[in-house]
Motif scaffolding. Structure first.
Motif, PDB file in Angstrom:
ATOM      1  N   VAL A  76     -47.183 -27.597 -14.851  1.00 57.38           N
ATOM      2  CA  VAL A  76     -47.865 -26.313 -14.889  1.00 57.38           C
ATOM      3  C   VAL A  76     -48.860 -26.132 -16.244  1.00 57.38           C
ATOM      4  O   VAL A  76     -49.861 -25.863 -15.837  1.00 57.38           O
ATOM      5  CB  VAL A  76     -46.760 -25.075 -15.279  1.00 57.38           C
ATOM      6  N   LYS A  77     -48.643 -26.691 -17.033  1.00 54.94           N
ATOM      7  CA  LYS A  77     -49.571 -26.780 -18.371  1.00 54.94           C
ATOM      8  C   LYS A  77     -51.062 -27.419 -18.008  1.00 54.94           C
ATOM      9  O   LYS A  77     -52.206 -27.221 -18.147  1.00 54.94           O
ATOM     10  CB  LYS A  77     -49.042 -27.425 -19.512  1.00 54.94           C
ATOM     11  N   ASP A  78     -50.749 -28.583 -17.163  1.00 57.89           N
ATOM     12  CA  ASP A  78     -51.946 -29.492 -16.780  1.00 57.89           C
ATOM     13  C   ASP A  78     -52.758 -28.489 -15.821  1.00 57.89           C
ATOM     14  O   ASP A  78     -53.848 -28.704 -15.594  1.00 57.89           O
ATOM     15  CB  ASP A  78     -51.549 -30.529 -15.957  1.00 57.89           C
ATOM     16  N   LYS A  79     -52.090 -27.761 -15.042  1.00 58.30           N
ATOM     17  CA  LYS A  79     -52.740 -27.144 -13.904  1.00 58.30           C
ATOM     18  C   LYS A  79     -53.467 -25.630 -14.493  1.00 58.30           C
ATOM     19  O   LYS A  79     -54.571 -25.534 -14.265  1.00 58.30           O
ATOM     20  CB  LYS A  79     -51.611 -26.430 -12.636  1.00 58.30           C
ATOM     21  N   ILE A  80     -52.732 -24.928 -15.345  1.00 54.41           N
ATOM     22  CA  ILE A  80     -53.399 -23.682 -15.819  1.00 54.41           C
ATOM     23  C   ILE A  80     -53.146 -23.450 -17.288  1.00 54.41           C
ATOM     24  O   ILE A  80     -53.412 -22.227 -17.978  1.00 54.41           O
ATOM     25  CB  ILE A  80     -52.522 -22.528 -14.911  1.00 54.41           C
ATOM     26  N   ASN A  81     -52.961 -24.555 -18.004  1.00 54.36           N
ATOM     27  CA  ASN A  81     -52.863 -24.315 -19.386  1.00 54.36           C
ATOM     28  C   ASN A  81     -51.900 -23.246 -19.943  1.00 54.36           C
ATOM     29  O   ASN A  81     -52.023 -22.577 -20.730  1.00 54.36           O
ATOM     30  CB  ASN A  81     -54.053 -24.090 -20.193  1.00 54.36           C
ATOM     31  N   ALA A  82     -50.851 -23.208 -19.334  1.00 55.65           N
ATOM     32  CA  ALA A  82     -49.649 -22.316 -19.520  1.00 55.65           C
ATOM     33  C   ALA A  82     -48.218 -23.064 -19.358  1.00 55.65           C
ATOM     34  O   ALA A  82     -48.078 -23.863 -18.661  1.00 55.65           O
ATOM     35  CB  ALA A  82     -49.637 -21.284 -18.734  1.00 55.65           C
ATOM     36  N   THR A  83     -47.149 -22.299 -20.124  1.00 55.77           N
ATOM     37  CA  THR A  83     -45.754 -22.752 -19.866  1.00 55.77           C
ATOM     38  C   THR A  83     -45.026 -21.558 -19.808  1.00 55.77           C
ATOM     39  O   THR A  83     -45.499 -20.300 -20.101  1.00 55.77           O
ATOM     40  CB  THR A  83     -45.427 -23.752 -21.182  1.00 55.77           C
ATOM     41  N   VAL A  84     -43.798 -21.743 -19.412  1.00 53.13           N
ATOM     42  CA  VAL A  84     -42.786 -20.634 -19.140  1.00 53.13           C
ATOM     43  C   VAL A  84     -41.450 -20.741 -20.064  1.00 53.13           C
ATOM     44  O   VAL A  84     -41.105 -21.804 -20.045  1.00 53.13           O
ATOM     45  CB  VAL A  84     -42.501 -20.010 -17.812  1.00 53.13           C
ATOM     46  N   ASN A 363     -45.336 -20.120  -5.591  1.00 53.68           N
ATOM     47  CA  ASN A 363     -45.493 -19.763  -4.181  1.00 53.68           C
ATOM     48  C   ASN A 363     -46.401 -20.771  -3.253  1.00 53.68           C
ATOM     49  O   ASN A 363     -45.825 -20.778  -2.037  1.00 53.68           O
ATOM     50  CB  ASN A 363     -46.042 -18.256  -3.959  1.00 53.68           C
ATOM     51  N   THR A 364     -47.068 -21.550  -3.630  1.00 57.44           N
ATOM     52  CA  THR A 364     -47.910 -22.458  -2.977  1.00 57.44           C
ATOM     53  C   THR A 364     -48.058 -23.989  -3.530  1.00 57.44           C
ATOM     54  O   THR A 364     -48.650 -24.772  -2.674  1.00 57.44           O
ATOM     55  CB  THR A 364     -49.390 -21.843  -2.807  1.00 57.44           C
ATOM     56  N   ASP A 365     -47.569 -24.312  -4.432  1.00 58.09           N
ATOM     57  CA  ASP A 365     -47.742 -25.700  -4.905  1.00 58.09           C
ATOM     58  C   ASP A 365     -46.421 -26.038  -4.878  1.00 58.09           C
ATOM     59  O   ASP A 365     -45.352 -25.969  -5.506  1.00 58.09           O
ATOM     60  CB  ASP A 365     -47.925 -25.508  -6.602  1.00 58.09           C
ATOM     61  N   LYS A 366     -46.002 -27.172  -4.022  1.00 61.16           N
ATOM     62  CA  LYS A 366     -44.888 -27.656  -3.460  1.00 61.16           C
ATOM     63  C   LYS A 366     -44.139 -28.353  -4.759  1.00 61.16           C
ATOM     64  O   LYS A 366     -42.899 -28.359  -4.879  1.00 61.16           O
ATOM     65  CB  LYS A 366     -44.902 -28.661  -2.340  1.00 61.16           C
ATOM     66  N   ALA A 367     -44.987 -29.142  -5.678  1.00 63.03           N
ATOM     67  CA  ALA A 367     -44.355 -29.546  -6.849  1.00 63.03           C
ATOM     68  C   ALA A 367     -43.630 -28.443  -7.435  1.00 63.03           C
ATOM     69  O   ALA A 367     -42.513 -29.081  -8.020  1.00 63.03           O
ATOM     70  CB  ALA A 367     -45.406 -30.274  -7.431  1.00 63.03           C
ATOM     71  N   VAL A 368     -44.265 -27.393  -7.765  1.00 61.21           N
ATOM     72  CA  VAL A 368     -43.612 -26.270  -8.567  1.00 61.21           C
ATOM     73  C   VAL A 368     -42.343 -25.824  -7.880  1.00 61.21           C
ATOM     74  O   VAL A 368     -41.058 -25.772  -8.408  1.00 61.21           O
ATOM     75  CB  VAL A 368     -44.259 -25.125  -8.856  1.00 61.21           C
ATOM     76  N   GLY A 369     -42.449 -25.649  -6.629  1.00 64.57           N
ATOM     77  CA  GLY A 369     -41.308 -25.395  -5.655  1.00 64.57           C
ATOM     78  C   GLY A 369     -40.099 -26.167  -5.712  1.00 64.57           C
ATOM     79  O   GLY A 369     -38.918 -25.995  -5.703  1.00 64.57           O
ATOM     80  N   ASN A 370     -40.539 -27.519  -5.443  1.00 64.99           N
ATOM     81  CA  ASN A 370     -39.508 -28.614  -5.782  1.00 64.99           C
ATOM     82  C   ASN A 370     -38.775 -28.599  -7.050  1.00 64.99           C
ATOM     83  O   ASN A 370     -37.364 -28.727  -7.093  1.00 64.99           O
ATOM     84  CB  ASN A 370     -39.980 -30.108  -5.273  1.00 64.99           C
ATOM     85  N   PHE A 371     -39.622 -28.456  -8.018  1.00 65.36           N
ATOM     86  CA  PHE A 371     -39.033 -28.315  -9.357  1.00 65.36           C
ATOM     87  C   PHE A 371     -37.932 -27.434  -9.590  1.00 65.36           C
ATOM     88  O   PHE A 371     -36.637 -27.768  -9.879  1.00 65.36           O
ATOM     89  CB  PHE A 371     -39.759 -28.352 -10.548  1.00 65.36           C
ATOM     90  N   LEU A 372     -38.345 -26.103  -9.177  1.00 60.34           N
ATOM     91  CA  LEU A 372     -37.473 -24.991  -9.209  1.00 60.34           C
ATOM     92  C   LEU A 372     -36.051 -24.997  -8.529  1.00 60.34           C
ATOM     93  O   LEU A 372     -34.910 -24.772  -8.757  1.00 60.34           O
ATOM     94  CB  LEU A 372     -38.183 -23.679  -8.985  1.00 60.34           C
ATOM     95  N   ARG A 373     -36.421 -25.547  -7.318  1.00 63.14           N
ATOM     96  CA  ARG A 373     -35.342 -25.614  -6.349  1.00 63.14           C
ATOM     97  C   ARG A 373     -34.410 -26.864  -6.347  1.00 63.14           C
ATOM     98  O   ARG A 373     -33.055 -26.705  -6.284  1.00 63.14           O
ATOM     99  CB  ARG A 373     -35.714 -25.372  -4.851  1.00 63.14           C
ATOM    100  N   HIS A 374     -34.852 -28.009  -6.564  1.00 63.59           N
ATOM    101  CA  HIS A 374     -34.532 -29.372  -6.466  1.00 63.59           C
ATOM    102  C   HIS A 374     -34.125 -29.967  -7.785  1.00 63.59           C
ATOM    103  O   HIS A 374     -33.224 -31.069  -7.963  1.00 63.59           O
ATOM    104  CB  HIS A 374     -34.858 -30.282  -5.443  1.00 63.59           C
ATOM    105  N   GLY A 375     -34.808 -29.600  -8.540  1.00 63.90           N
ATOM    106  CA  GLY A 375     -35.058 -30.497  -9.802  1.00 63.90           C
ATOM    107  C   GLY A 375     -36.039 -31.552 -10.095  1.00 63.90           C
ATOM    108  O   GLY A 375     -37.083 -31.279  -9.676  1.00 63.90           O
ATOM    109  N   ILE A 376     -35.686 -32.674 -10.704  1.00 61.81           N
ATOM    110  CA  ILE A 376     -36.544 -33.733 -10.972  1.00 61.81           C
ATOM    111  C   ILE A 376     -36.212 -34.777  -9.941  1.00 61.81           C
ATOM    112  O   ILE A 376     -35.119 -35.475 -10.021  1.00 61.81           O
ATOM    113  CB  ILE A 376     -36.310 -34.346 -12.413  1.00 61.81           C
ATOM    114  N   GLU A 377     -37.341 -35.341  -9.293  1.00 57.70           N
ATOM    115  CA  GLU A 377     -37.256 -36.162  -8.271  1.00 57.70           C
ATOM    116  C   GLU A 377     -36.886 -37.576  -9.000  1.00 57.70           C
ATOM    117  O   GLU A 377     -37.302 -37.999  -9.942  1.00 57.70           O
ATOM    118  CB  GLU A 377     -38.702 -36.476  -7.319  1.00 57.70           C
TER     119      GLU A 377
END
Length: 505
Positions: A76-84, A363-377
């Motif tokens: 996320v930081k690489d995408k929008i320079n933000a973290t949560v 809601n639209t970046d599948k990498a983020v969606g997969n992180f949140l739902r499934h963890g680290i590939e």
């Protein structure tokens, strides 16, 4: 189910609103001020990373929760320079803590809210605690999200004509179905295909009871919702609306608010289910029969059928869970219910645009969606033919709908490969609701709702689960509703429905 879900939701909404209103008056929910926008722009130009505080509930908190969020933050930081900072709680704890955080003015950027729980989306938006999301802002900071969520879902998110949260896009239709143990049906030669409505259950249950008296024929919880499918457009306690496409209440005019418990249909239902109960077709301790007990009986082959608000292909994944073949029989059409769950941005957030950009990724970046739902590939899951196979118990949320659009993920291997299209087709077929976007304002009737909720809590389960004889109890129920303000509440609800429908002409 020990008590009516609608009662729980109504009481939850009232308590949520009361807690928020009693502690503080929040700022208005307008879009970001120019000074805040300038501050965010300056932070981005200077390279300063924004940290967002995100509050949400989850069914369980996974052991590797922090590890996954840290890894997602790198992306996320690489995408929008933000973290949560992820402040995730289990449902009960979240419902207690989040209203206090909102009302006390404690800093946060994003929180989960719903129309059925706490914090309540409609009530909290009305008092200005959430950022108002206009079309221009959505198109600028969350363009992919705005374009992928259908217009009718956005419309259903409006409160007094404005949007205050990103809808969690998932199945948007409601259909009650009868879940059936198909293996029991096959063993005892029970033809459940002849069931077309709840009234057809009696013959099937009687045949099964004759052949296998030790098997529970039906868990009747939620059966009334399948039999009396009007729209909960009023307070959520007393007052439903007969709208086009709803045929259960033959004597009610369309778009008219009525007391569902005073109808001939409700009396017929209670009388029929009571007869089934006396005949031994039903669970014998229904008011103490929990979902866990039902699941255990179903898995052990002791339960033939039960009622559920259906989601597409549920029977396939559930069959894998219980170890036998489950099938379903539709008891109602599919009705469009609209959005009920949201991610909302605080009206006091100092990072509104960045928060919106982050939700766009959710809601639209599948990498983020997969992180949140499934963890680290490679650590928590691997992909097999485009589907997720979990390889670690330390993280994994299956569908993980609380995180955002269920279409922004790779699906776990237990789902059919075409499940995303199945969900979209399901949403497309849902019957439209002319009251889409209607929100009941209970400001002046909170006391009546609380009193009526207590009345319904006393009478609803015994009557709808078959335990009570309606000839003895129904009259007392209706008298108590009347004495506690049901008629006055119906008038208020009808006025609001009429006003809403007039505004759409």
């Amino acid at each position: 189910m020990k008590a009516s879900t609608r009662i729980k939701r109504a009481v939850s909404a009232v308590l949520s609103a009361a807690m928020i209103l009693s502690l503080t008056a929040c700022s208005n929910g307008s879009t970001t001020s120019s000074s805040t926008a300038d501050s965010n722009a300056a932070a981005t130009k200077s390279g300063k990373t924004v940290t967002l505080d995100w509050y949400m509930f989850l069914d369980t908190i996974q052991p590797d929760q922090s590890k996954v969020i840290d890894k997602m933050n790198e992306y996320v930081k690489d995408k929008i320079n933000a973290t949560v900072n992820a402040h995730f709680f289990q449902a009960g704890e979240y419902g207690t803590k989040m209203p206090v955080i909102i009302s006390s003015g404690q800093n946060y950027d994003i929180c989960y809210s719903s129309t059925w729980g706490t914090p309540n989306y409609t009530q909290t938006a009305t008092i200005g605690a959430f950022m108002k999301l206009d079309e221009e802002t959505l198109k600028k900071y969350a363009p992919e999200t705005y374009s992928t969520i259908p217009e009718n879902v956005w419309d259903s998110a409006k409160v007094n004509g404005d949007i205050y949260g990103i809808p969690i896009y998932k199945e948007e239709g409601l259909q009650y179905v009868l879940m059936v143990n198909a293996d029991i049906a096959k063993k005892y030669d029970i033809d459940y295909s002849k069931i077309k409505s709840w009234k057809d259950l009696g013959g099937v249950l009687g045949e099964l009871h004759q052949k296998a008296p030790n098997i529970i024929g039906l868990c009747a919880a939620s059966l009334w919702r399948a039999a009396g499918f009007a729209v909960d457009a009023g307070s959520g306690v007393v007052g439903e609306v007969n709208i086009p496409g709803h045929e259960a209440f033959a004597n009610q005019k369309e778009n008219t608010v009525f007391n569902q418990y005073a109808t001939p249909e409700f009396k017929e239902f209670c009388s029929t289910v009571h007869q089934w109960y006396k005949a031994g077709y039903l669970v014998q301790n229904p008011q103490a029969y929990s979902d866990d007990t039902r699941n255990a009986d179903d898995k052990a082959g002791r339960l033939f059928s039960w009622i559920i608000g259906y989601a597409p292909d549920f029977e396939k994944t559930y069959s894998n869970t219980v170890g036998h073949t489950e099938d379903y029989v539709p008891l109602t059409p599919v009705f469009f219910t609209g959005a009920s769950d949201f991610h909302c941005i605080s009206a006091n957030s100092q990072h509104k645009e960045v928060a919106l950009q982050f939700l766009n990724l959710v809601n639209t970046d599948k990498a983020v969606g997969n992180f949140l739902r499934h963890g680290i590939e490679g650590t928590h899951y691997i992909l097999e033919n485009g589907q997720v196979k979990q390889i670690s118990k330390a993280y994994g949320y299956d569908m993980g709908w609380q995180f955002g659009s269920v279409f922004n993920q790779d699906w776990v291997i237990s789902y059919p490969s075409d499940i995303a299209q199945v969900y979209k087709d399901w949403n497309a077929q849902a019957v439209a609701n002319p009251l889409l976007g209607y929100k009941f304002d209970d400001t002046n009737v909170k006391n009546q709702i609380a009193a009526l909720s207590n009345v319904i809590k006393q009478y609803y389960d015994p009557l709808t689960l078959g335990v009570a004889d309606p000839d003895q109890m129904l009259g007392k129920f209706l008298d108590s509703l009347k004495q506690n303000g049901a008629d006055e509440l119906l008038k208020v609800e009808q006025e609001q429905v009429d006003k809403f429908l007039s505004s759409k002409k």
